[in-house]
Design an enzyme around this catalytic site. Structure first.
Site, PDB file in Angstrom:
ATOM      1  N   LEU A   1      46.117  47.730  39.649  1.00 50.34           N
ATOM      2  CA  LEU A   1      47.516  47.445  39.392  1.00 50.34           C
ATOM      3  C   LEU A   1      48.007  46.086  39.886  1.00 50.34           C
ATOM      4  O   LEU A   1      49.104  45.676  39.534  1.00 50.34           O
ATOM      5  CB  LEU A   1      48.392  48.548  39.995  1.00 50.34           C
TER       6      LEU A   1
ATOM      7  N   ASN B   1      40.097  43.975  31.326  1.00 48.58           N
ATOM      8  CA  ASN B   1      41.015  45.044  31.706  1.00 48.58           C
ATOM      9  C   ASN B   1      41.146  46.036  30.552  1.00 48.58           C
ATOM     10  O   ASN B   1      40.958  45.690  29.397  1.00 48.58           O
ATOM     11  CB  ASN B   1      42.393  44.457  32.035  1.00 48.58           C
TER      12      ASN B   1
ATOM     13  N   HIS C   1      44.100  48.708  29.091  1.00 52.50           N
ATOM     14  CA  HIS C   1      45.517  49.056  29.184  1.00 52.50           C
ATOM     15  C   HIS C   1      45.773  50.297  28.336  1.00 52.50           C
ATOM     16  O   HIS C   1      45.268  50.390  27.214  1.00 52.50           O
ATOM     17  CB  HIS C   1      46.385  47.891  28.695  1.00 52.50           C
TER      18      HIS C   1
ATOM     19  N   GLU D   1      39.831  56.107  26.420  1.00 59.07           N
ATOM     20  CA  GLU D   1      39.292  55.238  27.473  1.00 59.07           C
ATOM     21  C   GLU D   1      37.859  55.624  27.809  1.00 59.07           C
ATOM     22  O   GLU D   1      36.967  54.763  27.843  1.00 59.07           O
ATOM     23  CB  GLU D   1      40.155  55.340  28.738  1.00 59.07           C
TER      24      GLU D   1
END
Length: 187
Positions: A85, A102, A104, A174
């Site tokens: 974060l 990354n 998201h 994911e």
């Protein structure tokens, strides 16, 4: 040998999935899991999978030296953010240009930026009556959720879906896609 360092702040389901995915892949090794939270479950998951861990403070990240020293010590060649974060400082961005990736939990550019993480994203998706959500895997630059896109996957959001339902759908994406996309980048 490609050596992966994973930064994470939370439970670590994505980090553990990546560790397990690359365990049997020749020429790739997860060498370190780093966290800014000493009680993050990701640290326990890493230790259970025999991956060394390193905990640092926000100040240590921003000053760069201690975190960079640890990355150099392990010869990490790529950094994966898996539920991390904090903003990545320029010192790391400069050392790892186009080598920080990354994930998201939304279809960027929607629902990105400061404050848009975890359940905040899923609530916003439901509150705005979106018909779809998904994941975006992207390179990291000096702005939150602004780097070049690498991959997106979508899921349908039903009018009856709660934020928790959207979270479950997004997490499934994911776990399915993140390790495979990383592997394709490493080729």
């Amino acid at each position: 040998m490609t050596k992966i360092a994973i930064f994470a702040s939370g439970s670590g389901s994505n980090a553990e999935n990546i560790i397990k995915y690359f365990r049997g892949v020749e020429g790739v090794q997860v060498v370190l899991v780093l966290s800014n939270k000493k009680d993050a479950l990701v640290l326990k998951r890493a230790q259970n999978n025999f991956v060394p861990t390193f905990v640092f403070t926000k100040e240590e990240l921003n000053s760069g030296a201690k975190v960079l020293d640890k990355l150099c010590e392990t010869n990490a060649s790529i950094i994966i953010l898996a539920g991390f974060l904090l903003k990545i400082p320029n010192s790391l961005l400069n050392c790892y240009q186009n080598k920080i990736i990354n994930i998201h939990p939304a279809l960027l550019p929607k629902y990105g930026g400061i404050g848009m993480y975890g359940m905040h994203v899923h609530r916003a998706v439901v509150e705005n009556n979106e018909f779809e959500s998904g994941i975006t895997i992207h390179y990291v630059n000096e702005r939150y959720d602004d780097g070049a896109f690498i991959f997106q996957a979508k899921c349908t959001v039903l009018s009856s879906d709660t934020p928790e339902d959207v979270k479950a759908k997004v997490q499934a994406l994911e776990l399915l896609h993140f390790p495979k996309v990383i592997a394709s980048i490493l080729k």
